[in-house]
Design an enzyme around this catalytic site. Structure first.
Site, PDB file in Angstrom:
ATOM      1  CG  HIS A   1      -1.977  -1.111   1.122  1.00  0.00           C
ATOM      2  ND1 HIS A   1      -2.880  -1.369   2.136  1.00  0.00           N
ATOM      3  CD2 HIS A   1      -2.224  -2.042   0.168  1.00  0.00           C
ATOM      4  CE1 HIS A   1      -3.644  -2.399   1.801  1.00  0.00           C
ATOM      5  NE2 HIS A   1      -3.257  -2.825   0.617  1.00  0.00           N
TER       6      HIS A   1
ATOM      7  CG  ASP B   1      -2.979  -8.388  -3.252  1.00  0.00           C
ATOM      8  OD1 ASP B   1      -2.221  -8.037  -4.181  1.00  0.00           O
ATOM      9  OD2 ASP B   1      -2.711  -9.369  -2.522  1.00  0.00           O
TER      10      ASP B   1
END
Length: 275
Positions: free
Chosen positions: A102, A157
């Site tokens: 992230h 993801d």
């Protein structure tokens, strides 16, 4: 010939090399023996390199590419399973995504300068997420793109479930995510997943010309454009990345994931049971 074959890196990490010329920087993933698979070391090196070029005001454009035959083949499943065995048999995907993936894709989206992904070979799984985090994506004609998560019982993801539909819409995104089939570079251009696919022999020169153009362009204009696009398309990115991590953590605890990754490592077709 690769984008960095004849150059000396300005900074060399264990798994990433950074090349700098005039007002541009090229970050090359450098695990060619593992098809630039995304390991913990690569995560740490890439995040540090990205943060470094993001705050370097002399760098006005950035290129991401891979060394060897691949751009990035996705997560290093061998390393992941070794960690899982040392951790009671469970792979903590949620922690890895939050700690490494992230911040990496967020740094790419938020740095106030254009980022080009020069896809020199397969971009698979998290490797596709990394490529699509960039502002422009160009590729060799021989490259391909795969949302391969489903093939081992996982969900997209690293921002993939955000970046793919933003580029190609729901129908194409659902097809890529649910079927996990490769998309050729030409098809990727056709459906709007990437910006250009160039003949392999012309790829290096054209990618370098694009980087040179951007590094000599109106940097503040580029920064403002990125902010506008981020506001419209990715205003809830942090929230969505957290959802991806939660769902991936759930998926990593299933029997289908264990079967999927075991089959991958054993080079056989998985037998999923829905458990």
């Amino acid at each position: 010939m690769t984008l960095v074959s004849d150059a000396m890196p300005a900074r060399r990490y264990e798994t990433v090399d950074v090349y700098q010329t005039a007002a541009s920087a090229t970050i090359a993933l450098n695990r060619p023996d593992r098809m630039n698979a995304w390991s913990n070391a690569l995560s740490a090196d890439l995040l540090d390199a990205l943060r470094d070029v993001a705050r370097d005001e002399s760098v006005r454009a950035v290129m991401l590419t891979g060394t060897g035959k691949a751009f990035c083949s996705g997560a290093d499943l061998q390393e992941g399973m070794a960690e899982a065995m040392a951790n009671g048999g469970r792979l903590d995907t949620e922690a890895a995504l939050t700690r490494w993936y992230h911040p990496i894709v967020t740094t790419i989206r938020e740095m106030p300068k254009p980022v080009v992904a020069a896809v020199n070979g397969p971009a698979v799984g998290a490797g596709l997420s990394l490529a699509l985090a960039a502002d422009l994506v160009v590729a060799k004609e021989s490259a391909y793109f795969t949302l391969a998560f489903v093939n081992i019982g996982l969900v997209p993801d690293g921002g993939a479930s955000l970046f793919v539909p933003a580029r190609v819409g729901f129908a194409r995104a659902a097809e890529m995510a649910l079927l996990g089939d490769p998309v050729t570079a030409h098809k990727a251009v056709e459906v709007g997943l990437i910006n250009a696919a160039w003949p392999d022999g012309e790829f290096t020169a054209k990618a370098q010309a694009l980087l040179h153009r951007l590094s000599n362009g109106p940097t503040r204009s580029y920064a403002g454009t990125k902010r506008e696009l981020n506001h419209w398309l990715y205003a809830r990115m942090a929230e969505h990345l957290a959802l991806e991590a939660k769902l991936q953590g759930d998926a990593a605890g299933t029997g289908d994931f264990l079967e999927g990754v075991t089959a991958f490592l054993e080079k056989r077709k998985p037998t999923f049971t829905g458990e």
